[in-house]
Design a protein around this motif. Structure first.
Motif, PDB file in Angstrom:
ATOM      1  N   GLN A 159      29.100 -19.385   5.851  1.00  0.00           N
ATOM      2  CA  GLN A 159      30.196 -18.295   6.217  1.00  0.00           C
ATOM      3  C   GLN A 159      30.988 -18.800   7.272  1.00  0.00           C
ATOM      4  O   GLN A 159      32.457 -18.442   7.260  1.00  0.00           O
ATOM      5  CB  GLN A 159      29.498 -17.006   6.346  1.00  0.00           C
ATOM      6  N   SER A 202      35.700 -15.307   1.487  1.00  0.00           N
ATOM      7  CA  SER A 202      33.984 -15.187   1.158  1.00  0.00           C
ATOM      8  C   SER A 202      33.885 -13.807   0.068  1.00  0.00           C
ATOM      9  O   SER A 202      32.731 -14.277  -0.406  1.00  0.00           O
ATOM     10  CB  SER A 202      33.581 -15.051   2.707  1.00  0.00           C
ATOM     11  N   LYS A 203      34.598 -13.120  -0.047  1.00  0.00           N
ATOM     12  CA  LYS A 203      34.342 -11.875  -0.945  1.00  0.00           C
ATOM     13  C   LYS A 203      34.661 -12.660  -2.246  1.00  0.00           C
ATOM     14  O   LYS A 203      33.766 -11.755  -3.330  1.00  0.00           O
ATOM     15  CB  LYS A 203      35.126 -10.752  -0.665  1.00  0.00           C
ATOM     16  N   ALA A 204      35.477 -13.492  -2.487  1.00  0.00           N
ATOM     17  CA  ALA A 204      35.768 -13.866  -3.833  1.00  0.00           C
ATOM     18  C   ALA A 204      34.810 -14.783  -4.283  1.00  0.00           C
ATOM     19  O   ALA A 204      34.764 -14.955  -5.442  1.00  0.00           O
ATOM     20  CB  ALA A 204      37.251 -14.225  -3.896  1.00  0.00           C
ATOM     21  N   VAL A 205      34.471 -15.746  -3.389  1.00  0.00           N
ATOM     22  CA  VAL A 205      33.778 -17.027  -3.850  1.00  0.00           C
ATOM     23  C   VAL A 205      32.208 -16.894  -4.034  1.00  0.00           C
ATOM     24  O   VAL A 205      31.670 -16.308  -2.958  1.00  0.00           O
ATOM     25  CB  VAL A 205      34.053 -18.081  -3.053  1.00  0.00           C
ATOM     26  N   VAL A 206      31.474 -17.197  -4.883  1.00  0.00           N
ATOM     27  CA  VAL A 206      30.181 -17.108  -4.825  1.00  0.00           C
ATOM     28  C   VAL A 206      29.399 -18.599  -4.494  1.00  0.00           C
ATOM     29  O   VAL A 206      29.899 -19.372  -5.055  1.00  0.00           O
ATOM     30  CB  VAL A 206      29.676 -16.927  -6.658  1.00  0.00           C
ATOM     31  N   ASN A 207      28.656 -18.353  -3.552  1.00  0.00           N
ATOM     32  CA  ASN A 207      28.089 -19.507  -2.972  1.00  0.00           C
ATOM     33  C   ASN A 207      26.454 -19.433  -3.485  1.00  0.00           C
ATOM     34  O   ASN A 207      25.669 -18.617  -3.350  1.00  0.00           O
ATOM     35  CB  ASN A 207      27.968 -19.224  -1.376  1.00  0.00           C
ATOM     36  N   THR A 233      26.661  -9.275  -4.157  1.00  0.00           N
ATOM     37  CA  THR A 233      27.152  -9.127  -2.772  1.00  0.00           C
ATOM     38  C   THR A 233      26.864 -10.077  -1.827  1.00  0.00           C
ATOM     39  O   THR A 233      27.394 -10.980  -0.906  1.00  0.00           O
ATOM     40  CB  THR A 233      27.069  -7.660  -2.218  1.00  0.00           C
ATOM     41  N   ARG A 281      28.286 -13.410  -2.407  1.00  0.00           N
ATOM     42  CA  ARG A 281      29.624 -13.604  -2.101  1.00  0.00           C
ATOM     43  C   ARG A 281      29.662 -13.590  -0.508  1.00  0.00           C
ATOM     44  O   ARG A 281      30.645 -13.342  -0.183  1.00  0.00           O
ATOM     45  CB  ARG A 281      30.361 -12.527  -2.646  1.00  0.00           C
TER      46      ARG A 281
END
Length: 656
Positions: A68, A77-82, A638, A641
């Motif tokens: 992050q 960071s809220k939109a991308v799934v890691n 959550t 993301r």
């Protein structure tokens, strides 16, 4: 021909009866062992889940934070799934589903993990009791098949119930679950077995007992064990325990002894030659004895000066008492040699001069911290901060054992009477017990307490500050929330909080939020000169019930209420209250906190990192915290993301 036919039928019945008996004995021997194999696998599964949760949390939290930091930007960071956060997402899913969703049964509340364990235990015992109950003649649900088998299964579970009820047991060692959390399983197992007791007894009573049967010692012992077990289940109900704990404590000891002795003698005449059913009973005496021996060794080791040849040797260890408010006694005891404890642990206090019986013990959370700092380190910064009040900072919360005791009836009421006279009491210490919290790998700490629940969260705060000072903790933010009914309760810990804030390093941001949930200070005649300027829109708030079943009372956001005219307050605290409430890190508010919103905000501030929440208070506070940390705040999506990895520790004195 008739004679030959009757003889054949009789012979067939004898053979059938003999076969039935052989089958019943075989299954009565095998099924308890199969139940124990199932329980062993269940215990191993719990231990594995806790170990995996711990290891994965430690391994992936730092990786997640680094990821992050490299990405930056909250919106991105809220939109991308890691996908690298998948292990943490699964762990948080498990935590939310297992421990943060609860089922309420009147005044009782159980999380889903407790419900599942209870159902699995019930299913195991009842399945092995009533399975394969068809006799060789084809008769289904033969009472002779399941009746005695139920009795053997009862005997086989007595060691488990005994172990779950002891302070020092191997199950706690294997699983890492503290004895106080295992106590629920102790009561649950005892109540499930209680049902089997009456299934076993009812199958014998239903056909009718002969007068001569009562002359048999085995039957009288069985009746004694069943009656004692029934009485135990009744007095162990929480409403009875809460209102008459001392009665429950002593009656429990006597009834347990009667159950063990009665069950041991009852099984004596019904054990097959190859295996004695008493083998299930006598280990309980050993388990109980080992626990008592360990406790006695601790008692002597930590209180050995009381047992010295010099009659005054132990006088220095006598505890001082202070009646801080009509509902709170502070008991301070000099630290015994070799006694060490961790934040959140409890100790059992034996006070012969206060208790009804000489060796009666009562558990209380240790409100102080086992600090490694020197006296000079603690007092130097605090002394400069408090120079205007011309007082000497106290170090008891760092260097001595301190207990904040809520005054009820019985023992605590008698202790309050002594504290009103500022008397001292002789205290024998047994402990420490309970889980330890290692919070050094969390970026954010949130501590929430209600009333004397601050005894649990205050040492955690002191530990965090000291570990950050020593470079042992990565914590960057601490939010300390305390709900009290009476504004006078602030004086319980105002001085130690001020000292803690004065030695907090610059790298650690600490926010202390105190919520007064009772009537406003301006309406309190016992605290002259202290009042709130409350906005007209702020409604009057009634006091919080200790065991309220309604969570929403903690979900009403309140305006910050400034405090003024505090110079005339007289408190038995080294630091004036006016100096405390004017500290920049301290906020006081009238009303109840919106814990859901507060936790959501803290989780947002900790995106990409880890957050630990520790709560100790009433059932309503614990329920509000659990609700605030459900989906989506701690949901797997959550976390994937970049959301915070959230861990929750609950110490609630309102649960079953």
């Amino acid at each position: 021909m008739a004679s030959s036919s009757d003889s054949t039928i009789m012979t067939s019945k004898v053979v059938s009866s003999s076969e039935d008996k052989a089958i019943r004995i075989e299954r009565a021997n095998e099924y308890p062992q199969e139940v124990w194999f199932f329980l062993a696998c269940l215990i191993a599964l719990v231990a594995m889940f806790r170990l995996l949760s711990f290891v994965c949390s430690k391994m992936f939290t730092r990786n997640s934070l680094s990821s992050q930091d490299s990405e930056k930007g909250a919106s991105q960071s809220k939109a991308v799934v890691n996908i690298r956060n998948l292990p943490l997402a699964l762990i948080n899913l498990y935590r939310v589903v297992a421990f943060r969703y609860t089922l309420d049964f009147g005044s009782y509340s159980l999380n889903l993990a407790e419900v599942v364990l209870t159902m699995m235990y019930m299913a195991a015992l009842f399945t092995w009791t009533f399975i394969n109950t068809t006799n060789v003649s084809g008769g289904k649900f033969d009472v002779s098949y399941w009746s005695n088998r139920a009795g053997v299964l009862i005997a086989s579970q007595i060691p488990l119930i005994t172990a779950l009820g002891t302070k020092n047991n191997i199950i706690s060692f294997i699983t890492g679950v503290s004895y106080d959390n295992l106590n629920f399983l102790h009561r649950m197992a005892a109540r499930v077995v209680f049902v089997l007791v009456w299934a076993h007894a009812g199958s014998k009573i239903a056909p009718g007992l002969k007068a001569t049967d009562l002359e048999e010692a085995w039957l009288r012992c069985g009746i004694l064990a069943a009656a004692s077990s029934t009485s135990l289940c009744i007095i162990s109900l929480r409403p009875i325990r809460a209102r008459a704990y001392e009665f429950f404590f002593y009656t429990h000891l006597v009834l347990v002894l009667l159950v063990l002795v009665g069950a041991y003698r009852h099984t004596e005449n019904f054990s097959p030659l190859a295996f004695s059913y008493q083998t299930y009973i006598w280990p309980s005496f050993i388990i109980w004895g080992i626990d008592r021996i360990i406790r006695v060794i601790r008692l002597v080791a930590f209180n050995h000066t009381y047992f010295g040849f010099n009659s005054g040797a132990g006088k220095a260890l006598d505890a001082t008492t202070e009646l801080l408010t009509p509902k709170c006694v502070r008991l301070t005891l000099k630290r015994p040699p070799h006694f060490k404890w961790s934040p959140g642990q409890v100790a059992y206090l034996i006070t012969p001069g206060v208790s009804s019986l000489p060796f009666e013990s009562h558990p209380f959370t240790i409100a102080s911290y086992d600090s490694q700092m020197s006296l000079k380190e603690i007092t130097s910064s605090a002394a400069s901060t408090d120079s205007d009040s011309n007082t000497t900072p106290t170090v008891s919360y760092w260097k001595e054992l301190v207990f904040l005791i809520n005054v009820q009836e019985g023992f605590t009421k008698r202790l309050a009477d002594i504290a009103a006279r500022k008397g001292s009491v002789k205290v024998y210490l047994d402990g420490p017990y309970g889980a330890t919290h290692n919070l050094n790998t969390y970026d954010t700490h949130v501590f929430i307490a209600g009333g004397t629940g601050v005894s649990h969260t205050l040492p955690l705060l002191l530990d965090t500050i000291e570990c950050v000072r020593n470079g042992k903790s990565i914590c960057k933010r601490v939010t300390f929330i305390w709900c009290i009914r009476d504004p006078r309760n602030i004086t319980w810990i105002s001085s130690v909080l001020a000292q803690a804030l004065s030695i907090t390093p610059d790298s650690l941001k600490v926010a202390v939020r105190i919520f007064v949930t009772g009537s406003s200070i301006s309406n309190s005649p016992d605290v002259p000169g202290l009042g709130y300027e409350s906005p007209e829109a702020t409604p009057s708030i009634s006091s919080v019930e200790a065991d309220s079943s309604h969570t929403p009372v903690f979900e009403k956001a309140q305006e910050t209420l400034p405090i003024e005219n505090q110079d005339n307050i007289l408190v038995d605290n080294p630091m004036s209250l006016s100096a405390f409430v004017n500290l920049p890190s301290v906020t006081m508010r009238q009303g109840r906190p919106s814990l859901t919103n507060s936790l959501k905000e803290e989780a947002e501030e900790t995106r990409g990192g880890s957050m630990c929440v520790a709560v100790c208070g009433s059932r309503s506070i614990a329920s509000a915290v659990r609700k605030g940390l459900q989906f989506p705040v701690s949901g797997p999506l959550t976390v994937l993301r970049g959301g915070a990895n959230v861990s929750l520790h609950v110490e609630s004195f309102g649960y079953a």
